[in-house]
Design an enzyme around this catalytic site. Sequence first.
Site, PDB file in Angstrom:
ATOM      1  N   GLU A 135       0.859  -1.184   0.000  1.00  0.00           N
ATOM      2  CA  GLU A 135       0.000   0.000   0.000  1.00  0.00           C
ATOM      3  C   GLU A 135       0.890   1.227   0.000  1.00  0.00           C
ATOM      4  O   GLU A 135       1.873   1.287   0.743  1.00  0.00           O
ATOM      5  CB  GLU A 135      -0.854   0.097   1.281  1.00  0.00           C
ATOM      6  CG  GLU A 135      -1.964  -0.907   1.419  1.00  0.00           C
ATOM      7  CD  GLU A 135      -2.777  -0.694   2.709  1.00  0.00           C
ATOM      8  OE1 GLU A 135      -2.557   0.318   3.408  1.00  0.00           O
ATOM      9  OE2 GLU A 135      -3.641  -1.532   2.996  1.00  0.00           O
ATOM     10  N   GLU A 157     -13.499   5.569   0.614  1.00  0.00           N
ATOM     11  CA  GLU A 157     -14.357   4.605   1.314  1.00  0.00           C
ATOM     12  C   GLU A 157     -14.974   5.283   2.538  1.00  0.00           C
ATOM     13  O   GLU A 157     -14.289   5.549   3.519  1.00  0.00           O
ATOM     14  CB  GLU A 157     -13.530   3.380   1.713  1.00  0.00           C
ATOM     15  CG  GLU A 157     -12.980   2.615   0.523  1.00  0.00           C
ATOM     16  CD  GLU A 157     -11.957   1.566   0.920  1.00  0.00           C
ATOM     17  OE1 GLU A 157     -12.339   0.591   1.600  1.00  0.00           O
ATOM     18  OE2 GLU A 157     -10.772   1.716   0.557  1.00  0.00           O
ATOM     19  N   LYS A 179     -14.727   3.929   6.507  1.00  0.00           N
ATOM     20  CA  LYS A 179     -13.500   3.717   7.281  1.00  0.00           C
ATOM     21  C   LYS A 179     -13.538   4.649   8.485  1.00  0.00           C
ATOM     22  O   LYS A 179     -13.703   5.862   8.338  1.00  0.00           O
ATOM     23  CB  LYS A 179     -12.259   4.019   6.432  1.00  0.00           C
ATOM     24  CG  LYS A 179     -12.055   3.014   5.306  1.00  0.00           C
ATOM     25  CD  LYS A 179     -10.647   3.087   4.769  1.00  0.00           C
ATOM     26  CE  LYS A 179      -9.677   2.413   5.748  1.00  0.00           C
ATOM     27  NZ  LYS A 179      -8.279   2.622   5.352  1.00  0.00           N
ATOM     28  N   GLU A 227      -8.768   9.086   6.413  1.00  0.00           N
ATOM     29  CA  GLU A 227      -9.046   7.660   6.212  1.00  0.00           C
ATOM     30  C   GLU A 227     -10.085   7.428   5.122  1.00  0.00           C
ATOM     31  O   GLU A 227     -10.054   6.416   4.445  1.00  0.00           O
ATOM     32  CB  GLU A 227      -9.524   7.022   7.519  1.00  0.00           C
ATOM     33  CG  GLU A 227      -8.395   6.667   8.472  1.00  0.00           C
ATOM     34  CD  GLU A 227      -7.409   5.698   7.834  1.00  0.00           C
ATOM     35  OE1 GLU A 227      -7.859   4.685   7.288  1.00  0.00           O
ATOM     36  OE2 GLU A 227      -6.198   5.970   7.868  1.00  0.00           O
TER      37      GLU A 227
END
Length: 462
Positions: free
Chosen positions: A264, A320, A323, A329
């Site tokens: 990542e 997203e 999260k 985040e």
Amino acid sequence: MGLLAVFLLWLLSLSRAKASNNIGVNYGQLGNNLPSPYLSIELLTKMKARHVKLYDANPDILNLLSNRKIHVSVMVPNNEISNIAVNRRAAEEWVRNNVLPYLPKTKIRYLLVGNEVLSSYSEQGRKMWRDLVPAMQMIKRSLKALNISSIKVGTPLAMDVLESTFPPSRGMFRYEIRDNVIIPMLNFLNRTKSFFFIDVYPYFPWSQNPYNISLDFALFRGGLSTRDPGSALVYTNLLDQMLDSVIFAMSKLGFSNIPLAISETGWPNAGDIDEPGANIFNAATYNRNLIQRMTTNPPLGTPARPGVPIPTYIFSLFNENQKPGPGTERHWGLLHPDGTPVYQIDLTGKSAAADFGPLPAPKNNVPYKGRVWCVAVKGANAMELEAALTYTCNQSNVNCDGLAPGRECYEPVSIAAHASYVFSSYWSKFRSQGATCYFNGLAQQTTSNPSRGPCKFPSVTL
Ligand SMILES: *[C@@H]1O[C@H](CO)[C@@H](O)[C@H](O)[C@H]1NC(C)=O
Ligand SMILES: *[C@@H]1O[C@H](CO)[C@@H](O)[C@H](O)[C@H]1NC(C)=O
Ligand SMILES: *[C@@H]1O[C@H](CO)[C@@H](O)[C@H](O)[C@H]1NC(C)=O
Ligand SMILES: *[C@@H]1O[C@H](CO)[C@@H](O)[C@H](O)[C@H]1NC(C)=O
């Protein structure tokens, strides 16, 4: 056309030659507004992603990925590690159920055991540390028993497996995991010719220390080069420093040839007021420059390992919205949940920044200084706000006495106003212990003082 011009064109084409299949994308699904797996795979294909990394072994997605050019990395969930570590039948069953049915049409190439297992410090988490390498061995053995030789086994770790990262030559694994986990793991990775998968985010060290690390250095835009006095190697960007600290840490344990893969990396395109540098300009700059570096032919490698390619997965495909944690985040995506790009990007590395249109000017590269409050999001559901308010007053030692009838914060008698008071009280009290102003999407930070008359809202001073 003159000979010189032809020669220059040829040179230009050489400098643009790209090893085009090194860049992958992490496909996380922690959102309640994301496109279907079918549409998501279409989007990945349209973006010319040649690698995708999943956080599970979702059967729909693995089926949808069949007969595509995309190579796939699947993951054993953390909660199955301890069972697989001690139970050969469980390991074989996992491979038989989650991998075998999709081969060879779905090009599964990596099987990652767990996610950042060595960063779980709870009692249950620590138990997993011990089980991690045995689980990797069991999975490898199961693949072998099923005659599957095309899949490498690894585990993505976070940078906190190192207790020292700077300068890179001082890179060293945490003492508590070194002998019992890391050395057996490195033995396994070396023997099976697999990769050391590392989640590596220059955004975090930069945002924690934005005055001492130059933003340009973190975004591959130059900044001051630094020389590592221990190795005499010269660094032009923060990512190389972080990667080399891992390489030096492995070398100190006698393993100097295990290749790195970046499981990542990325940069957030938005975030909270107390999170500097999270914006579209920086995210596009980081990811575009990252792709340029990782797709050169021949590969650049890092100062400690020049010329060695590093498979790289960008985090993440989508923003997203489920999260938890700080605002960043929920903003790592290349795409909005509706499938439109947050900014343009070419995963093949054939387009340079100049080929894209202008980016919005960054507005938060300098850390905000001043007071910040945590208030209810406009239009938040009143019942959810009331539940959060009651729960927070009851559970967290936050003093809610000011909200009682007749007290200074009773007026205006509105759930949103009362919730905002409680959110601000809670966040200002516990931020230093890691509390965020989120409350499941009910709260957000603001720089405008919500205090009214005698009612003073507690704040955080940045
Ligand atoms: C694996 O290959 C060996 C030798 O080629 C063969 O005897 C065995 O039956 C195979 N096992 C499976 C599960 O296909
Ligand atoms: C790593 O593997 C190679 C063979 O691929 C071997 O020569 C070397 O000794 C191994 N390193 C360690 C430290 O075990
Ligand atoms: C930043 O750099 C200054 C001077 O070089 C140093 O005194 C300070 O400790 C550094 N701060 C951090 C957080 O590293
Ligand atoms: C407050 O918490 C206690 C236990 O911690 C619980 O029994 C009680 O029902 C809670 N009250 C409210 C109003 O949520």
